[in-house]
Scaffold this active site. Structure first.
Site, PDB file in Angstrom:
ATOM      1  N   SER B  46      18.422 -17.491  15.049  1.00 26.64           N
ATOM      2  CA  SER B  46      19.324 -16.931  14.029  1.00 26.64           C
ATOM      3  C   SER B  46      20.495 -17.858  13.724  1.00 26.64           C
ATOM      4  O   SER B  46      21.136 -17.724  12.691  1.00 26.64           O
ATOM      5  CB  SER B  46      19.854 -15.570  14.488  1.00 26.64           C
ATOM      6  OG  SER B  46      20.606 -15.720  15.683  1.00 26.64           O
ATOM      7  N   HIS B  47      20.800 -18.781  14.618  1.00 24.02           N
ATOM      8  CA  HIS B  47      21.869 -19.741  14.346  1.00 24.02           C
ATOM      9  C   HIS B  47      21.354 -21.185  14.304  1.00 24.02           C
ATOM     10  O   HIS B  47      22.136 -22.121  14.400  1.00 24.02           O
ATOM     11  CB  HIS B  47      22.997 -19.624  15.378  1.00 24.02           C
ATOM     12  CG  HIS B  47      23.834 -18.403  15.184  1.00 24.02           C
ATOM     13  ND1 HIS B  47      23.418 -17.157  15.576  1.00 24.02           N
ATOM     14  CD2 HIS B  47      25.042 -18.223  14.593  1.00 24.02           C
ATOM     15  CE1 HIS B  47      24.353 -16.273  15.258  1.00 24.02           C
ATOM     16  NE2 HIS B  47      25.331 -16.881  14.666  1.00 24.02           N
ATOM     17  N   GLU B 188      18.866  -8.787  10.018  1.00 20.77           N
ATOM     18  CA  GLU B 188      17.760  -7.942  10.494  1.00 20.77           C
ATOM     19  C   GLU B 188      17.338  -6.943   9.426  1.00 20.77           C
ATOM     20  O   GLU B 188      16.156  -6.594   9.323  1.00 20.77           O
ATOM     21  CB  GLU B 188      18.174  -7.204  11.771  1.00 20.77           C
ATOM     22  CG  GLU B 188      18.361  -8.155  12.955  1.00 20.77           C
ATOM     23  CD  GLU B 188      18.836  -7.402  14.192  1.00 20.77           C
ATOM     24  OE1 GLU B 188      18.010  -6.705  14.793  1.00 20.77           O
ATOM     25  OE2 GLU B 188      20.019  -7.519  14.552  1.00 20.77           O
TER      26      GLU B 188
END
Lengths: 343, 343
Positions: B46-47, B188
């Site tokens: 996610s990063h 999400e």
């Protein structure tokens, strides 16, 4: 039976007399009385008159030093304030440290007060509110005793570990929240048990780690953290910062030492104070004014600010006095007459 | 298609080259690259690499200063460190402030770093981990942009406001958590939308404030805080401390300024560092050793410590390199070749 109305001062006198007669020195008695009376004033019954008997039981059991005189410890680190509660209640230790904490936060920008060797009887909102009265923001936290299972676990380890925050507001009560990092307070489970009611889902697990809605099974098992793994992580953080880091007991250690959850536990507490003035210096805007816009936006969409119910009750108590039930008055009379023999 | 394995250094070189070619000065490029590579190393997708395009879009839109050189501001308050990010990314500002924050926390006991005027692209765990490497405990928080309704409200106001904590451990990775104070991250919900899946109950409300499990309705409406009113209160605290108190933007202000949630927002960040050595001085027990007993008790009952999956992935990456999919490699190639023209 009809209620009795007492002024705030009159209730203070009655509660203070109970604790002095029970053997607390004036420093201990008056500080613990201030918290109980503040709770009754705010219609926060969970920390009010009904807690007196628990405090008396703790005195009777020899689990608190009735003559303790808290001591401000010499400190090299300029942003730390340390108070040794000397095994007395945490409240007079907080009161001793507060002016120094305020001064350090103003001069250092941020500062922390660590209270050690205290018997913990308090609501943390009292303490963060005291910081807001000095124009500071405040964060307070402490362990309790092991009654909460970490998420994914099946046995009590963490405490209900309260977490409180306050932000100063001009000409109105501060923004304050104070909550247990468990889904519910242990007392709420006890109330369900007495009422013969089932618990809501998600509050607790039984001794085998299975979800339960039976209060008896929950009291024998473990409570759960609020917000699942996130709340469990915050509860763990509180054990680390406000237990281990300050060199005081964790919730499992506090329970081991005391052996019961019916007396007040011995542990420490951590209070952090922030100077909005120092943090915002050189930046555009007045932080207190800008915060009002945020609060207006919250209230403007129908959401509530925390503690508003307490502040309404406070205004009513300051105007009209504190209304106590016949049962509460009887409890005050009995505690004064019978003292430690009555508990 | 098969995966490609790169060493950590090789991935760093490739990502750094992309940002330099896109016009970031070496300070900006290398700091933002370190975060992306750390995320890929930890399998924290996610990063990772997928965020490069968002950073390039933010550069292309003129919403970040590519030549910014962060500045450490002179400071009277000994426990405060302030860094002006000069409208560059937050990461080089953090790296500039870190050694001063460490020194102040050691000398003052507790200290805080306020980063202002930054474009926020980071994972906070990177920052609290950096503090733990210096033997300190750390707490980090920041606003984001208004996408979360306060509990009881019906419109986006709070950000997903991440909250991260780190505690140092000897000879093993630190205790670290880092989570959004919303139930779910906005990404999400986007993933559910793309997959045509319903959201779990309790994640979001629609534009009329009614609970919804429809991702489209949720994206048009608002997300909800984790843990109900308690999480909402923590999200509000983050707006106050890491937005208003440090004289920087709140989440609604950051969204108003940017007008979109598809670019990285401009706001500040607050990082608090604690010296366990200073706090525990004069008290029995070694805080790092005592914390291990708590961690053992957590793990011993089958619960997990946060971030363990990341640390396992890190060990594997350090041993075997970082495995990227053909699609990720293609993305790196395209970002390098096309730069700002490709986004």
């Amino acid at each position: 039976m009809s209620n009795t109305v007492l002024t705030i001062d009159a209730l203070h006198e009655r509660v203070d007399a109970i604790f002095r007669k029970a053997g607390l020195n004036p420093i201990q008695a008056s500080a613990i009385t201030r918290v109980i009376v503040a709770a009754e004033r705010d219609a926060c019954k969970s920390h009010g008159v009904y807690r007196i008997e628990g405090a008396l039981r703790t005195i009777k059991a020899g689990k608190v030093e009735p003559n303790a005189v808290p001591e401000l410890l010499p400190q090299d680190a300029p942003a730390l304030v340390k108070v040794d509660a000397k095994h007395g209640f945490a409240n007079p230790a907080f009161e001793l440290g507060l002016p120094v904490l305020v001064e350090r936060a103003r001069s250092c920008g941020i500062a922390a007060l660590a209270i050690n060797d205290a018997v913990h009887f308090s609501a943390l909102w009292v303490e963060v509110e005291a910081l807001t009265q000095a124009g500071l923001a405040g964060l307070a936290m402490c362990p309790s005793y092991a009654t909460v299972a970490p998420t994914g676990g099946n046995r009590p380890l963490l405490g209900t570990n309260p977490f409180a925050f306050g932000w100063p507001r001009e000409e109105q009560p501060p923004y304050v929240f104070d909550f247990a990092t468990s889904v519910a307070a242990r007392g709420e489970i006890e109330l369900h048990r007495r009422a013969g009611k089932k618990l809501p889902e998600g509050w607790a697990i039984d001794v085998d780690g299975r979800p339960t809605t039976d209060p008896e099974a929950a009291l024998a098992g473990a409570m759960l953290s609020f917000g699942g793994h996130k709340g469990s992580a915050i509860g763990t953080m509180i054990e680390l910062l406000a237990g281990i880091m300050i060199g005081d007991l964790t919730s499992p250690e506090a329970l081991d030492l005391l052996g019961t959850t019916t007396l007040y536990p011995s542990h420490g507490e951590l209070i952090i104070a922030f100077s909005p003035q120092a943090f915002s210096a050189g930046r555009p805007g007045n932080p207190l004014g800008r915060a009002e816009a945020l609060f207006e936006a919250i209230v403007g969409q129908g959401a509530r600010l925390p503690s508003q119910r307490r502040f309404l009750a406070r205004a009513a108590s300051e105007r009209d006095g504190i209304s106590l039930s016949a049962q509460e008055i009887e409890q005050l009379d009995r505690c004064l007459e019978q003292g430690l023999d009555g508990v």
